[in-house]
Motif scaffolding. Structure first.
Motif, short mmCIF file in Angstrom:
data_model
loop_
_atom_site.label_atom_id
_atom_site.label_comp_id
_atom_site.label_asym_id
_atom_site.label_seq_id
_atom_site.Cartn_x
_atom_site.Cartn_y
_atom_site.Cartn_z
N ALA A 92 2.73 -1.55 9.74
CA ALA A 92 1.80 -1.55 8.60
C ALA A 92 1.90 -0.25 7.82
O ALA A 92 1.92 -0.25 6.58
CB ALA A 92 0.37 -1.78 9.09
N MET A 93 1.99 0.89 8.55
CA MET A 93 2.10 2.18 7.87
C MET A 93 3.42 2.29 7.11
O MET A 93 3.46 2.84 6.00
CB MET A 93 1.98 3.32 8.88
CG MET A 93 0.59 3.51 9.45
SD MET A 93 0.40 5.08 10.31
CE MET A 93 0.28 6.21 8.92
N GLU A 94 4.49 1.81 7.71
CA GLU A 94 5.78 1.85 7.02
C GLU A 94 5.75 1.01 5.75
O GLU A 94 6.29 1.42 4.71
CB GLU A 94 6.89 1.34 7.96
CG GLU A 94 7.21 2.30 9.10
CD GLU A 94 8.32 1.77 9.99
OE1 GLU A 94 8.71 0.58 9.79
OE2 GLU A 94 8.79 2.50 10.87
N LYS A 95 5.10 -0.15 5.82
CA LYS A 95 5.04 -1.01 4.64
C LYS A 95 4.19 -0.38 3.55
O LYS A 95 4.55 -0.39 2.36
CB LYS A 95 4.47 -2.38 5.02
CG LYS A 95 4.62 -3.41 3.92
CD LYS A 95 4.31 -4.81 4.41
CE LYS A 95 4.57 -5.83 3.32
NZ LYS A 95 4.30 -7.21 3.78
N VAL A 96 3.05 0.20 3.94
CA VAL A 96 2.18 0.86 2.97
C VAL A 96 2.91 2.05 2.33
O VAL A 96 2.82 2.26 1.11
CB VAL A 96 0.86 1.32 3.63
CG1 VAL A 96 0.09 2.26 2.72
CG2 VAL A 96 -0.01 0.11 3.96
N SER A 97 3.65 2.82 3.13
CA SER A 97 4.39 3.96 2.60
C SER A 97 5.46 3.52 1.60
O SER A 97 5.64 4.13 0.54
CB SER A 97 5.03 4.75 3.74
OG SER A 97 4.07 5.33 4.58
N ALA A 98 6.16 2.42 1.95
CA ALA A 98 7.21 1.92 1.05
C ALA A 98 6.61 1.42 -0.26
O ALA A 98 7.14 1.69 -1.35
CB ALA A 98 8.00 0.80 1.74
N LEU A 99 5.49 0.70 -0.17
CA LEU A 99 4.83 0.20 -1.38
C LEU A 99 4.30 1.35 -2.21
O LEU A 99 4.36 1.32 -3.45
CB LEU A 99 3.70 -0.75 -1.00
CG LEU A 99 4.10 -2.14 -0.49
CD1 LEU A 99 2.89 -2.89 0.04
CD2 LEU A 99 4.78 -2.94 -1.60
N ARG A 100 3.78 2.38 -1.53
CA ARG A 100 3.26 3.53 -2.25
C ARG A 100 4.38 4.27 -3.00
O ARG A 100 4.19 4.70 -4.15
CB ARG A 100 2.58 4.49 -1.26
CG ARG A 100 2.04 5.78 -1.87
CD ARG A 100 1.10 5.53 -3.00
NE ARG A 100 0.50 6.75 -3.50
CZ ARG A 100 -0.05 6.86 -4.70
NH1 ARG A 100 -0.06 5.83 -5.53
NH2 ARG A 100 -0.59 8.01 -5.08
N ASP A 101 5.54 4.41 -2.39
CA ASP A 101 6.68 5.05 -3.05
C ASP A 101 7.11 4.25 -4.28
O ASP A 101 7.40 4.82 -5.34
CB ASP A 101 7.84 5.19 -2.08
CG ASP A 101 7.55 6.16 -0.95
OD1 ASP A 101 6.62 6.98 -1.09
OD2 ASP A 101 8.25 6.10 0.09
N LYS A 102 7.17 2.92 -4.13
CA LYS A 102 7.56 2.07 -5.27
C LYS A 102 6.50 2.15 -6.37
O LYS A 102 6.85 2.23 -7.57
CB LYS A 102 7.70 0.62 -4.78
CG LYS A 102 8.14 -0.35 -5.87
CD LYS A 102 9.57 -0.09 -6.29
CE LYS A 102 10.14 -1.20 -7.18
NZ LYS A 102 9.45 -1.36 -8.45
N PHE A 103 5.24 2.16 -5.99
CA PHE A 103 4.15 2.26 -6.98
C PHE A 103 4.25 3.59 -7.73
O PHE A 103 4.10 3.62 -8.97
CB PHE A 103 2.79 2.14 -6.29
CG PHE A 103 1.62 2.24 -7.22
CD1 PHE A 103 1.09 1.11 -7.82
CD2 PHE A 103 1.05 3.48 -7.52
CE1 PHE A 103 0.01 1.19 -8.68
CE2 PHE A 103 -0.02 3.57 -8.39
CZ PHE A 103 -0.54 2.43 -8.98
N THR A 104 4.51 4.68 -7.02
CA THR A 104 4.60 6.00 -7.66
C THR A 104 5.74 6.05 -8.66
O THR A 104 5.60 6.59 -9.76
CB THR A 104 4.80 7.09 -6.59
OG1 THR A 104 3.68 7.07 -5.68
CG2 THR A 104 4.88 8.47 -7.22
N ALA A 105 6.90 5.47 -8.29
CA ALA A 105 8.04 5.46 -9.21
C ALA A 105 7.72 4.65 -10.47
O ALA A 105 8.02 5.08 -11.59
CB ALA A 105 9.26 4.88 -8.50
N ASP A 106 7.10 3.48 -10.31
CA ASP A 106 6.74 2.66 -11.47
C ASP A 106 5.65 3.32 -12.31
O ASP A 106 5.67 3.21 -13.54
CB ASP A 106 6.28 1.27 -11.01
CG ASP A 106 7.42 0.44 -10.45
OD1 ASP A 106 8.57 0.92 -10.49
OD2 ASP A 106 7.17 -0.67 -9.95
#
Length: 303
Positions: A92-106
């Motif tokens: 769950a933490m890995e998925k949240v971190s990946a989504l957060r990185d993608k959100f920050t880039a967008d």
């Protein structure tokens, strides 16, 4: 009683022991375990009045659903045992971190788009490209809200800045909740309230690795330049650099053999070892060269 000199007559045999050590070390170097600093995860530590069985601690934590557990003891202040426990990040933490990185880039792309529209005196709300990008950002935010256990609907936030604030708050609360759960479970398993938690995110660990690579490459290049400048001769310079490299290889082999993880402190210790090794090897090589030149001078005078 004088011990016999086994190497008299052929001092080349002195290289056998170092070569054996280097070969053995090269076998154990791949077994070096990366610490939390370089692979991301959570590092917990606690002071204990007595040493618990590390395998029992690991088994108790695994039964609670944690994975990738590594536990080790060392002697702390006042004679207390300090236990350090590493946790791999949950799925769950890995998925949240990946989504957060993608959100920050967008989100950064949308900010750039906003500035571009502002320079053209175009309202962001009337631009089709901006609205499409904002819709994608809202979709990512909804995924983050779902993974982090929040019930917000991102479509209610028409402002990217406000949406970014809400996402940051939800991710922060999720991480805090997860770390608090680890701390509570550790306090129960270890029987102590003095548990500290430190989390290294994947972004931070990647940054550590990037900096370490630059430090290694830069220090190696500068050391080689300085050594060649001091001796101005190829063979002595190569011998000094080879000696320092051999010391590091043997030290890293010992890390792999004894299970010492590669962390920022252990990496700093390796850099210190390089400095001490270069200093000793330079002095030794200069001494040998001086003795050799003086013997050559005496031989020339005798002739």
């Amino acid at each position: 009683m004088e011990l016999p000199n086994l190497f008299r007559g052929d001092y080349r045999l002195l290289i056998v022991a170092p070569l054996v050590l280097i070969l053995v070390s090269l076998f154990f170097i791949p077994h070096i375990r990366l610490g939390v600093d370089f692979k991301s995860g959570i590092l917990a530590s606690a002071q204990l009045d007595k040493q618990l069985d590390a395998e029992s601690v690991k088994a108790s934590l695994i039964s609670k659903g944690y994975s990738g557990i590594q536990a080790r003891y060392y002697q702390g202040t006042l004679g207390k045992n300090v236990i350090e426990i590493e946790f791999e990040e949950s799925a769950a933490m890995e998925k949240v971190s990946a989504l957060r990185d993608k959100f920050t880039a967008d989100y950064d792309s949308i900010l750039t788009m906003q500035l571009d529209l502002l320079s053209k005196n175009v309202t962001a709300g009337s631009d089709a490209g901006y609205q499409k990008a904002l819709g994608g950002l809202q979709s990512l935010a909804n995924q983050l809200f779902a993974e982090s256990g929040h019930s917000q609907n991102a479509t209610g936030y028409g402002n990217a800045n406000v949406l970014n604030t809400e996402v940051s708050d939800s991710v922060r609360e999720f991480n805090t909740r997860y770390e608090s759960g680890i701390k509570s479970d550790l306090e129960l398993v270890l029987g102590t309230q003095s548990v500290s938690i430190n989390r290294v995110s994947p972004n931070l660990s990647a940054r550590f690795i990037d900096r370490v690579v630059w430090v290694v490459v830069g220090s190696a290049a500068l050391s080689a330049i300085v050594i060649f400048f001091i001796f101005r001769r190829g063979i002595p310079s190569l011998l000094v650099l080879t000696g320092a490299l051999s010391d590091v290889i043997i030290a890293m082999g010992a890390m792999g053999l004894f299970g010492i993880p590669l962390t920022l402190p252990s990496f700093a210790a390796l850099l210190m070892l390089i400095g001490f090794s270069l200093d000793t090897d330079v002095l030794l090589t200069m001494r040998v060269l001086k003795i050799g030149s003086s013997q050559t001078a005496r031989t020339g005078k005798g002739m």
